[in-house]
Enzyme design. Sequence first.
Site: not given
Length: 315
Positions: A136, A139-140
């Site tokens: 992701c 997300c990261d």
Amino acid sequence: METEKVKCLIIGSGPAGYTAAIYAGRANLSPVLYEGLQPGGQLTTTTDVENFPGYPEGISGPQLMEDLRAQASRFGADIRFGIATETDLSASPYKVIIDGEKQIETETLIIATGATAKYLGLEDEKKYAGMGVSACATCDGFFYRKKVVAVVGGGDTACEEAIYLAGLASKVYLIVRKPYLRASKIMQERVLKHEKIEVLFEHNTVGLFGENGVEGAHVVKRMGEPDEERYDIAIDGFFLAIGHKPNSDIFKPWVRTDEVGYILTEGNSPRTGIPGVFAAGDVADPHYRQAITAAGSGCKAAIEAERYLSEKGLV
Ligand code: NDP
């Protein structure tokens, strides 16, 4: 088989399931929630979540899920370990078998079983999980500012993630197994002309290496061909974008899905077409797949469940 009757059954314990449980609990539906295979869902495998509104300093994925769980419990949700193994949605009350040994009969069902990111199946993906391997970018990606990353895949997701990461990282390799991209034309163009993205066509990744996290990938160009070439690239992050698998198999005989398995809902609602059965979160969302959008759709599903029960005079 032991049978229990409930008004509102929620399957899944990601942001969609827990949010549905918070709303259903506050509406006095006495919801029962089964957590499934991975209690807390996909967010329990990420580190910091910095884009969930309300946490200016960010929050760890597992802590966010703990908080959502506690909030659902506070309003009376009955949260249980257990996996739904079979369903019969042919008529109301709907039947769901838990762990193959207990039957729940429910007036309303909220399917929030999520999706699972696909991985290549390399041992190294497990070894470096949370240490440079991610599925992701949204997300990261932030953790890779001014670093070098690789994205695997040639579809729209891979292109979108590569472009997103290129806004943060110093360089992005896009590792594509075919000699072309499968993504839409416009995404292809954006990727191909982006100065920070280098597309490695006809490349496969066969391993990762690094001391305390990912430091590089072993790649093979034209694998299996006479001119096959093996070499290493230095990277700090390795992002998978080769698709997701929605966890909808046990509902497929009853609900409509697209060709990949995402549950189709009516318009902008979580209604599946079966009265009283709703789908929320990633199991019904191939596009956004964010914690906040999942939570929003869990909220909608619980509101729909409450309206349905009230119209039937069951609450
Ligand atoms: P796709 O199935 O479209 O693409 C998957 C990509 O991963 C393909 O390039 C595929 O390669 C590659 N792949 C699969 N398995 C492997 C493997 N084992 N090793 C290496 N590469 C692999 O998935 P997406 O998630 O990209 O997209 C899903 C759907 O969502 C699509 O319909 C897409 O259009 C849509 N979408 C739309 C967006 C938008 O409109 N903004 C954004 C994101 C997704 P190969 O081509 O060789 O099979």
